[in-house]
Scaffold this motif. Structure first.
Motif, PDB file in Angstrom:
ATOM      1  N   ARG A   1       1.255  -0.664   8.440  1.00 35.46           N
ATOM      2  CA  ARG A   1       0.319  -1.193   7.460  1.00 35.46           C
ATOM      3  C   ARG A   1      -0.276  -2.501   7.957  1.00 35.46           C
ATOM      4  NH1 ARG A   1       0.972   3.178   5.608  1.00 35.46           N
ATOM      5  NH2 ARG A   1       1.343   3.758   3.450  1.00 35.46           N
ATOM      6  N   GLN A   2      -1.551  -2.690   7.599  1.00 36.99           N
ATOM      7  CA  GLN A   2      -2.223  -3.966   7.796  1.00 36.99           C
ATOM      8  C   GLN A   2      -2.924  -4.294   6.483  1.00 36.99           C
ATOM      9  OE1 GLN A   2      -5.429  -4.260  10.710  1.00 36.99           O
ATOM     10  NE2 GLN A   2      -4.896  -6.395  11.061  1.00 36.99           N
ATOM     11  N   MET A   3      -2.513  -5.400   5.883  1.00 36.97           N
ATOM     12  CA  MET A   3      -3.040  -5.818   4.590  1.00 36.97           C
ATOM     13  C   MET A   3      -3.721  -7.171   4.743  1.00 36.97           C
ATOM     14  SD  MET A   3      -1.963  -3.213   2.915  1.00 36.97           S
ATOM     15  CE  MET A   3      -2.515  -3.702   1.282  1.00 36.97           C
ATOM     16  N   LEU A   4      -4.871  -7.331   4.087  1.00 35.89           N
ATOM     17  CA  LEU A   4      -5.619  -8.586   4.119  1.00 35.89           C
ATOM     18  C   LEU A   4      -5.586  -9.208   2.725  1.00 35.89           C
ATOM     19  CD1 LEU A   4      -7.430 -10.560   5.668  1.00 35.89           C
ATOM     20  CD2 LEU A   4      -9.387  -9.170   4.946  1.00 35.89           C
TER      21      LEU A   4
ATOM     22  N   ASP B   1       0.835  -1.202   0.000  1.00 39.93           N
ATOM     23  CA  ASP B   1       0.000   0.000   0.000  1.00 39.93           C
ATOM     24  C   ASP B   1       0.873   1.256   0.000  1.00 39.93           C
ATOM     25  OD1 ASP B   1      -2.165   1.707   0.112  1.00 39.93           O
ATOM     26  OD2 ASP B   1      -2.588   1.346   2.231  1.00 39.93           O
ATOM     27  N   ALA B   2       1.885   1.258  -0.876  1.00 36.99           N
ATOM     28  CA  ALA B   2       2.827   2.384  -0.916  1.00 36.99           C
ATOM     29  C   ALA B   2       3.698   2.286  -2.159  1.00 36.99           C
ATOM     30  CB  ALA B   2       3.708   2.374   0.333  1.00 36.99           C
ATOM     31  N   GLN B   3       4.443   3.368  -2.398  1.00 42.51           N
ATOM     32  CA  GLN B   3       5.474   3.378  -3.429  1.00 42.51           C
ATOM     33  C   GLN B   3       6.863   3.340  -2.790  1.00 42.51           C
ATOM     34  OE1 GLN B   3       4.504   6.943  -5.635  1.00 42.51           O
ATOM     35  NE2 GLN B   3       3.339   5.783  -7.143  1.00 42.51           N
ATOM     36  N   ASP B   4       6.989   3.973  -1.641  1.00 45.61           N
ATOM     37  CA  ASP B   4       8.279   4.047  -0.947  1.00 45.61           C
ATOM     38  C   ASP B   4       8.253   3.144   0.283  1.00 45.61           C
ATOM     39  OD1 ASP B   4       9.214   6.010  -2.743  1.00 45.61           O
ATOM     40  OD2 ASP B   4       8.173   7.556  -1.602  1.00 45.61           O
ATOM     41  N   TYR B   5       9.384   2.509   0.537  1.00 49.64           N
ATOM     42  CA  TYR B   5       9.481   1.595   1.680  1.00 49.64           C
ATOM     43  C   TYR B   5      10.943   1.259   1.937  1.00 49.64           C
ATOM     44  CZ  TYR B   5      10.178  -1.806  -2.034  1.00 49.64           C
ATOM     45  OH  TYR B   5      10.665  -2.471  -3.126  1.00 49.64           O
ATOM     46  N   ASP B   6      11.185   0.669   3.090  1.00 45.36           N
ATOM     47  CA  ASP B   6      12.497   0.172   3.462  1.00 45.36           C
ATOM     48  C   ASP B   6      12.376  -1.346   3.598  1.00 45.36           C
ATOM     49  OD1 ASP B   6      15.287   0.512   4.608  1.00 45.36           O
ATOM     50  OD2 ASP B   6      14.256  -0.477   6.287  1.00 45.36           O
TER      51      ASP B   6
ATOM     52  N   THR C   1      -5.607  -0.703   6.504  1.00 44.22           N
ATOM     53  CA  THR C   1      -5.129   0.596   6.973  1.00 44.22           C
ATOM     54  C   THR C   1      -5.795   1.754   6.248  1.00 44.22           C
ATOM     55  OG1 THR C   1      -2.981  -0.411   7.441  1.00 44.22           O
ATOM     56  CG2 THR C   1      -3.048   1.998   7.346  1.00 44.22           C
ATOM     57  N   ASN C   2      -5.899   1.662   4.923  1.00 46.23           N
ATOM     58  CA  ASN C   2      -6.400   2.798   4.139  1.00 46.23           C
ATOM     59  C   ASN C   2      -7.733   2.554   3.440  1.00 46.23           C
ATOM     60  OD1 ASN C   2      -4.354   4.791   4.658  1.00 46.23           O
ATOM     61  ND2 ASN C   2      -2.969   3.456   3.524  1.00 46.23           N
ATOM     62  N   GLY C   3      -8.355   1.409   3.690  1.00 46.96           N
ATOM     63  CA  GLY C   3      -9.719   1.168   3.258  1.00 46.96           C
ATOM     64  C   GLY C   3      -9.959   1.016   1.766  1.00 46.96           C
ATOM     65  N   TRP C   4      -9.124   0.288   1.065  1.00 48.72           N
ATOM     66  CA  TRP C   4      -9.388   0.011  -0.346  1.00 48.72           C
ATOM     67  C   TRP C   4      -9.127  -1.469  -0.613  1.00 48.72           C
ATOM     68  CZ3 TRP C   4      -5.381  -2.286  -2.736  1.00 48.72           C
ATOM     69  CH2 TRP C   4      -4.101  -2.034  -2.260  1.00 48.72           C
ATOM     70  N   LYS C   5      -9.690  -1.960  -1.723  1.00 49.83           N
ATOM     71  CA  LYS C   5      -9.480  -3.332  -2.179  1.00 49.83           C
ATOM     72  C   LYS C   5      -8.976  -3.307  -3.602  1.00 49.83           C
ATOM     73  CE  LYS C   5     -12.502  -6.663  -0.003  1.00 49.83           C
ATOM     74  NZ  LYS C   5     -13.649  -7.548  -0.203  1.00 49.83           N
ATOM     75  N   LEU C   6      -8.068  -4.196  -3.912  1.00 49.18           N
ATOM     76  CA  LEU C   6      -7.558  -4.315  -5.272  1.00 49.18           C
ATOM     77  C   LEU C   6      -8.713  -4.552  -6.248  1.00 49.18           C
ATOM     78  CD1 LEU C   6      -4.883  -4.367  -6.867  1.00 49.18           C
ATOM     79  CD2 LEU C   6      -4.835  -6.831  -6.522  1.00 49.18           C
ATOM     80  N   SER C   7      -9.640  -5.408  -5.873  1.00 45.76           N
ATOM     81  CA  SER C   7     -10.775  -5.712  -6.745  1.00 45.76           C
ATOM     82  C   SER C   7     -11.693  -4.507  -6.954  1.00 45.76           C
ATOM     83  CB  SER C   7     -11.582  -6.886  -6.189  1.00 45.76           C
ATOM     84  OG  SER C   7     -12.095  -6.562  -4.904  1.00 45.76           O
ATOM     85  N   GLY C   8     -11.549  -3.478  -6.156  1.00 46.25           N
ATOM     86  CA  GLY C   8     -12.359  -2.273  -6.296  1.00 46.25           C
ATOM     87  C   GLY C   8     -11.754  -1.236  -7.228  1.00 46.25           C
TER      88      GLY C   8
END
Length: 151
Positions: A115-118, A74-79, A137-144
């Motif tokens: 982040r919390q991803m399901l 759920d991001a573009q930047d990360y470590d 965390t941010n309330g979206w679904k890939l299928s949406g």
């Protein structure tokens, strides 16, 4: 006596706390972080995620597709090291459907990186395939997401 202790332990500890094969399918995308929409990973997905990735592939060259971020983080930047260090997976399986919750931090310090991803998976031909990814965390679904190829 040992057998009784083992039985008592198994009854007290919930089975969802143990990662299994469905979690392994998800962990693949976190160690190291991989871009789920990459064509080389398409065989790890089923509908509706697979169709969305296929549509994203049809984005005209030079334009930004509907998947311009890492769905699994759920991001573009990360470590990478931070994700690896903090990643926790919780798996729940009911028949041929599994849900794996991934919790982690994008960065070693700072707010906004939790982040919390399901992940929803289906068992197909004896293997766990990813059907959908949701950002708790941010309330979206890939299928949406809507990906529409240009005509």
């Amino acid at each position: 006596m040992k057998r009784q202790l083992l039985l008592a332990f198994c009854l007290v500890v919930p089975s969802a706390a143990f990662a299994g094969p469905a979690s392994d399918a998800v962990k693949f995308f976190y160690s190291p972080v991989k871009w789920e929409a990459d064509k080389q990973y398409r065989d790890r997905f089923v509908e509706p995620a697979k169709t969305l990735f296929d549509l994203n592939d049809q984005t005209p060259e030079g334009e930004i597709g509907c998947i311009d971020f890492g769905p699994g983080i759920d991001a573009q930047d990360y470590d990478d090291a931070s994700i690896k260090k903090t990643l926790k997976l919780d798996e729940k399986v009911e028949g041929d459907i599994a849900q794996v919750t991934a919790t982690f931090n994008l960065f070693p310090e700072g707010e906004g990186g939790e982040r919390q991803m399901l992940w929803t998976l289906k068992q197909v031909g004896g293997a766990w395939k990813i059907a959908d990814i949701e950002s708790v965390t941010n309330g979206w679904k890939l299928s949406g997401l809507e990906c529409r190829p240009e005509n």
